[in-house]
Design a protein around this motif. Structure first.
Motif, PDB file in Angstrom:
ATOM      1  N   CYS A  30       0.834  -1.210   0.000  1.00 17.35           N
ATOM      2  CA  CYS A  30       0.000   0.000   0.000  1.00 17.35           C
ATOM      3  C   CYS A  30       0.863   1.251   0.000  1.00 17.35           C
ATOM      4  O   CYS A  30       0.563   2.234  -0.682  1.00 17.35           O
ATOM      5  CB  CYS A  30      -0.922  -0.005   1.209  1.00 17.35           C
ATOM      6  N   ALA A  31       1.958   1.207   0.778  1.00 16.73           N
ATOM      7  CA  ALA A  31       2.863   2.366   0.816  1.00 16.73           C
ATOM      8  C   ALA A  31       3.491   2.603  -0.544  1.00 16.73           C
ATOM      9  O   ALA A  31       3.607   3.745  -1.011  1.00 16.73           O
ATOM     10  CB  ALA A  31       3.946   2.135   1.867  1.00 16.73           C
ATOM     11  N   ALA A  32       3.904   1.512  -1.205  1.00 16.20           N
ATOM     12  CA  ALA A  32       4.491   1.649  -2.539  1.00 16.20           C
ATOM     13  C   ALA A  32       3.486   2.223  -3.516  1.00 16.20           C
ATOM     14  O   ALA A  32       3.801   3.090  -4.330  1.00 16.20           O
ATOM     15  CB  ALA A  32       4.992   0.288  -3.026  1.00 16.20           C
ATOM     16  N   ALA A  33       2.237   1.733  -3.434  1.00 15.23           N
ATOM     17  CA  ALA A  33       1.199   2.241  -4.333  1.00 15.23           C
ATOM     18  C   ALA A  33       0.966   3.725  -4.091  1.00 15.23           C
ATOM     19  O   ALA A  33       0.751   4.497  -5.029  1.00 15.23           O
ATOM     20  CB  ALA A  33      -0.091   1.451  -4.123  1.00 15.23           C
ATOM     21  N   GLY A  34       1.022   4.142  -2.820  1.00 13.36           N
ATOM     22  CA  GLY A  34       0.842   5.555  -2.510  1.00 13.36           C
ATOM     23  C   GLY A  34       1.939   6.419  -3.092  1.00 13.36           C
ATOM     24  O   GLY A  34       1.686   7.505  -3.615  1.00 13.36           O
ATOM     25  N   LYS A  35       3.177   5.930  -3.013  1.00 10.64           N
ATOM     26  CA  LYS A  35       4.301   6.688  -3.566  1.00 10.64           C
ATOM     27  C   LYS A  35       4.179   6.803  -5.082  1.00 10.64           C
ATOM     28  O   LYS A  35       4.482   7.833  -5.669  1.00 10.64           O
ATOM     29  CB  LYS A  35       5.621   6.020  -3.185  1.00 10.64           C
ATOM     30  N   ARG A  36       3.733   5.722  -5.726  1.00 10.77           N
ATOM     31  CA  ARG A  36       3.556   5.747  -7.175  1.00 10.77           C
ATOM     32  C   ARG A  36       2.465   6.746  -7.567  1.00 10.77           C
ATOM     33  O   ARG A  36       2.554   7.404  -8.591  1.00 10.77           O
ATOM     34  CB  ARG A  36       3.138   4.363  -7.686  1.00 10.77           C
ATOM     35  N   ALA A  45       1.511   9.492  -6.067  1.00 14.42           N
ATOM     36  CA  ALA A  45       1.773  10.904  -5.786  1.00 14.42           C
ATOM     37  C   ALA A  45       2.030  11.656  -7.092  1.00 14.42           C
ATOM     38  O   ALA A  45       2.686  11.135  -7.998  1.00 14.42           O
ATOM     39  CB  ALA A  45       2.969  11.041  -4.856  1.00 14.42           C
ATOM     40  N   PRO A  46       1.533  12.881  -7.232  1.00 14.84           N
ATOM     41  CA  PRO A  46       1.784  13.660  -8.456  1.00 14.84           C
ATOM     42  C   PRO A  46       3.273  13.817  -8.717  1.00 14.84           C
ATOM     43  O   PRO A  46       4.080  13.871  -7.773  1.00 14.84           O
ATOM     44  CB  PRO A  46       1.121  15.005  -8.152  1.00 14.84           C
ATOM     45  N   ILE A  47       3.632  13.920  -9.987  1.00 17.44           N
ATOM     46  CA  ILE A  47       5.047  14.003 -10.356  1.00 17.44           C
ATOM     47  C   ILE A  47       5.727  15.193  -9.695  1.00 17.44           C
ATOM     48  O   ILE A  47       6.876  15.104  -9.252  1.00 17.44           O
ATOM     49  CB  ILE A  47       5.219  14.048 -11.899  1.00 17.44           C
ATOM     50  N   GLY A  48       5.023  16.302  -9.571  1.00 19.73           N
ATOM     51  CA  GLY A  48       5.606  17.469  -8.922  1.00 19.73           C
ATOM     52  C   GLY A  48       5.961  17.216  -7.474  1.00 19.73           C
ATOM     53  O   GLY A  48       6.989  17.698  -6.973  1.00 19.73           O
ATOM     54  N   VAL A  49       5.130  16.442  -6.784  1.00 19.54           N
ATOM     55  CA  VAL A  49       5.398  16.096  -5.394  1.00 19.54           C
ATOM     56  C   VAL A  49       6.613  15.175  -5.312  1.00 19.54           C
ATOM     57  O   VAL A  49       7.484  15.338  -4.448  1.00 19.54           O
ATOM     58  CB  VAL A  49       4.161  15.420  -4.767  1.00 19.54           C
ATOM     59  N   ALA A  54      14.868   2.506  -3.082  1.00 20.54           N
ATOM     60  CA  ALA A  54      13.963   3.396  -3.823  1.00 20.54           C
ATOM     61  C   ALA A  54      13.006   4.022  -2.815  1.00 20.54           C
ATOM     62  O   ALA A  54      11.822   3.682  -2.743  1.00 20.54           O
ATOM     63  CB  ALA A  54      13.212   2.624  -4.897  1.00 20.54           C
ATOM     64  N   ASP A  55      13.546   4.960  -2.017  1.00 21.44           N
ATOM     65  CA  ASP A  55      12.812   5.528  -0.890  1.00 21.44           C
ATOM     66  C   ASP A  55      12.263   6.922  -1.171  1.00 21.44           C
ATOM     67  O   ASP A  55      11.770   7.591  -0.262  1.00 21.44           O
ATOM     68  CB  ASP A  55      13.696   5.564   0.353  1.00 21.44           C
ATOM     69  N   GLY A  56      12.378   7.369  -2.417  1.00 16.18           N
ATOM     70  CA  GLY A  56      11.881   8.678  -2.783  1.00 16.18           C
ATOM     71  C   GLY A  56      12.862   9.799  -2.594  1.00 16.18           C
ATOM     72  O   GLY A  56      12.547  10.957  -2.888  1.00 16.18           O
ATOM     73  N   GLY A  57      14.081   9.492  -2.126  1.00 21.38           N
ATOM     74  CA  GLY A  57      15.116  10.500  -1.942  1.00 21.38           C
ATOM     75  C   GLY A  57      16.064  10.536  -3.121  1.00 21.38           C
ATOM     76  O   GLY A  57      15.826  11.227  -4.118  1.00 21.38           O
ATOM     77  N   ASN A  58      17.154   9.779  -3.022  1.00 22.35           N
ATOM     78  CA  ASN A  58      18.081   9.706  -4.155  1.00 22.35           C
ATOM     79  C   ASN A  58      17.497   8.907  -5.317  1.00 22.35           C
ATOM     80  O   ASN A  58      17.745   9.214  -6.487  1.00 22.35           O
ATOM     81  CB  ASN A  58      19.399   9.066  -3.717  1.00 22.35           C
ATOM     82  N   ASP A 118      10.721  10.179 -10.834  1.00 22.91           N
ATOM     83  CA  ASP A 118      10.844  11.643 -10.853  1.00 22.91           C
ATOM     84  C   ASP A 118      11.656  12.127 -12.048  1.00 22.91           C
ATOM     85  O   ASP A 118      12.252  13.204 -12.024  1.00 22.91           O
ATOM     86  CB  ASP A 118      11.448  12.167  -9.541  1.00 22.91           C
ATOM     87  N   ASN A 119      11.667  11.290 -13.121  1.00 27.31           N
ATOM     88  CA  ASN A 119      12.299  11.693 -14.392  1.00 27.31           C
ATOM     89  C   ASN A 119      13.770  12.050 -14.216  1.00 27.31           C
ATOM     90  O   ASN A 119      14.272  13.025 -14.793  1.00 27.31           O
ATOM     91  CB  ASN A 119      11.560  12.875 -15.026  1.00 27.31           C
ATOM     92  N   ALA A 120      14.485  11.267 -13.424  1.00 26.37           N
ATOM     93  CA  ALA A 120      15.894  11.567 -13.156  1.00 26.37           C
ATOM     94  C   ALA A 120      16.737  10.302 -13.322  1.00 26.37           C
ATOM     95  O   ALA A 120      16.220   9.201 -13.590  1.00 26.37           O
ATOM     96  CB  ALA A 120      16.056  12.145 -11.748  1.00 26.37           C
ATOM     97  N   TYR A 121      18.051  10.473 -13.146  1.00 23.26           N
ATOM     98  CA  TYR A 121      19.016   9.384 -13.233  1.00 23.26           C
ATOM     99  C   TYR A 121      19.996   9.561 -12.082  1.00 23.26           C
ATOM    100  O   TYR A 121      20.389  10.681 -11.751  1.00 23.26           O
ATOM    101  CB  TYR A 121      19.747   9.389 -14.573  1.00 23.26           C
ATOM    102  N   VAL A 122      20.392   8.456 -11.479  1.00 20.67           N
ATOM    103  CA  VAL A 122      21.232   8.497 -10.291  1.00 20.67           C
ATOM    104  C   VAL A 122      22.538   7.764 -10.564  1.00 20.67           C
ATOM    105  O   VAL A 122      22.539   6.710 -11.205  1.00 20.67           O
ATOM    106  CB  VAL A 122      20.529   7.843  -9.085  1.00 20.67           C
ATOM    107  N   ALA A 123      23.639   8.321 -10.054  1.00 19.34           N
ATOM    108  CA  ALA A 123      24.952   7.699 -10.198  1.00 19.34           C
ATOM    109  C   ALA A 123      25.477   7.280  -8.832  1.00 19.34           C
ATOM    110  O   ALA A 123      25.395   8.042  -7.860  1.00 19.34           O
ATOM    111  CB  ALA A 123      25.937   8.679 -10.849  1.00 19.34           C
ATOM    112  N   TYR A 124      25.993   6.042  -8.766  1.00 19.08           N
ATOM    113  CA  TYR A 124      26.639   5.526  -7.562  1.00 19.08           C
ATOM    114  C   TYR A 124      28.053   5.089  -7.933  1.00 19.08           C
ATOM    115  O   TYR A 124      28.298   4.573  -9.027  1.00 19.08           O
ATOM    116  CB  TYR A 124      25.866   4.337  -6.992  1.00 19.08           C
ATOM    117  N   ARG A 125      28.990   5.269  -7.012  1.00 15.02           N
ATOM    118  CA  ARG A 125      30.382   4.890  -7.266  1.00 15.02           C
ATOM    119  C   ARG A 125      30.537   3.379  -7.207  1.00 15.02           C
ATOM    120  O   ARG A 125      30.022   2.725  -6.299  1.00 15.02           O
ATOM    121  CB  ARG A 125      31.303   5.566  -6.252  1.00 15.02           C
ATOM    122  N   LEU A 126      31.278   2.835  -8.170  1.00 15.07           N
ATOM    123  CA  LEU A 126      31.479   1.394  -8.216  1.00 15.07           C
ATOM    124  C   LEU A 126      32.379   0.905  -7.090  1.00 15.07           C
ATOM    125  O   LEU A 126      32.263  -0.237  -6.647  1.00 15.07           O
ATOM    126  CB  LEU A 126      32.084   0.993  -9.564  1.00 15.07           C
TER     127      LEU A 126
END
Length: 367
Positions: free
Chosen positions: A27-33, A35-39, A257-261, A288-296
């Motif tokens: 249910c929490a995952a569905a709620g996050k999905r 949410a409006p894109i702006g949020v 995938a916690d809505g932050g990074n 959120d229409n983004a891309y994230v980089a993590y160090r290998l």
């Protein structure tokens, strides 16, 4: 005991705690999905902006979620003549030049993700092997194999091998010594490692082992240098596995995938290898229409970026991505990043081309 004879209170007292926890999490995952894109953008970590330098022609399937995943082939002798293979998951495979023009289309049906490797023995000769996750049979995954001719930019079908029971989603290739493996990611989070042999008249595949994530997964990429497999579990986060055929099957979470990074859905995965072990793994933060980089080197967070509108349109709701470093000609001298664009204005979906140098400078990271 029949449920119809139980009170609601009695039923819930008898439900296993784990089921209730899973239900709440769902249910929490569905709620996050929902949410409006702006949020979602406002709640996420800040992302720097870059613009695309090119784009491909739209795929042939209009008014649908159709374009999905790209794979890059670099022409070392003439970098500007490099090629991009992209999927229309409702129709087949496209081949594009760096000018974005369609060079070939092969009707392969419902192929979802794609990857390629050069220098693979195909029918007795070294060539460019292209593989796609074939979901024409939703109950039984297949790996479709093709040869890419760099001179004509044409694809030739080689055949299919069994990828296991379940619906095919993601796929990525791995070279270990002289062996070539495909990791095929099934919709339920199962990841099957298949040893491929395309040296004969008909390709063959042998299942080596099975890895497992708990829920729907898709994007994956392997660092051939270190033998590490990266897989995105859409609502959970980014994981890594030992890609070696004799390695551990345990998974290590890199990012949630916690809505932050990283904002669900976590989708496409690509690698920027630098030196012998350094570099970055990139994942599409589709939510959120983004891309994230993590160090290998240590899995640490390195930054986030978006591809926004410029002379070329931006990219949104990205499924698949690919990235290759090296000279790709004057427009992409340090490397090429390709992202599926899930909302290409009024046209059918396509792929956006971004210079790696632009991304690295915006993030302030090595390149």
């Amino acid at each position: 005991m029949k449920i119809s004879n139980m009170t609601n209170a009695g039923l819930f007292r008898r439900l296993p705690v784990v089921v209730m926890v899973m239900t709440l999490a769902s249910c929490a995952a569905a709620g996050k999905r929902a949410a409006p894109i702006g949020v979602r953008i406002a709640n996420a970590t800040h992302a720097v902006d870059v613009t695309a330098r090119g784009e491909t022609a739209p795929v042939g399937t209009p008014n649908a979620d159709a374009a999905d995943d790209p794979a890059i082939w670099r022409n070392a002798a003439d970098p500007a003549q490099s090629l991009i293979v992209g999927t229309d998951k409702k129709a087949g495979l496209y081949v594009y030049g760096l000018d974005g023009k369609t060079r070939d289309f092969l009707d392969a049906g419902r192929v979802n993700n794609v990857d390629l490797r050069d220098g693979v023995t195909i029918n007795g000769q070294s060539g460019i092997l292209v593989v796609a996750s074939d979901r024409n049979d939703a109950a039984n995954a297949n790996i479709a194999l093709f040869r890419l001719d760099p001179g004509t930019a044409k694809l030739a079908a080689l055949g299919k091998v069994d990828g296991g029971r379940g619906e095919a989603y993601g796929i990525c290739l791995y070279r270990e010594g002289t062996a070539t493996y495909a990791f095929i990611v099934l919709k339920d989070g199962t990841v099957n490692q298949i040893a491929l042999d395309a040296s004969g008249a008909t390709p063959t595949g042998r299942m080596v082992r099975t890895l497992k994530l708990g829920t729907q997964s898709e994007g994956c990429a392997v660092d051939d240098r270190t033998g590490i497999l990266y897989v995105a579990e859409e609502d959970v986060g980014l994981w890594r596995f030992d890609a070696r055929a004799t390695g551990s099957t345990g998974a290590t979470k890199i990012a949630a995938a916690d809505g932050g990074n990283l904002v669900m859905d976590a989708e496409g995965v690509a690698i920027a290898p630098i030196g012998t072990r350094d570099g970055y793994v990139l994942v599409s933060s589709q939510g959120d229409n983004a891309y994230v980089a993590y160090r290998l080197t240590d899995d640490s967070y390195a930054g986030r970026f978006r591809v926004i509108n410029g002379k070329i349109g931006g990219s949104e709701e990205t499924d698949g991505i690919d990235l290759m470093l090296g000279n790709f000609g004057p427009d992409y001298p340090g490397g090429l990043f390709v992202a599926q664009d899930g909302h290409n204005a009024t046209a059918a979906q396509n792929f956006k081309l971004v210079a790696w140098d632009d991304i690295a400078r915006a993030l302030g990271i090595a390149h």
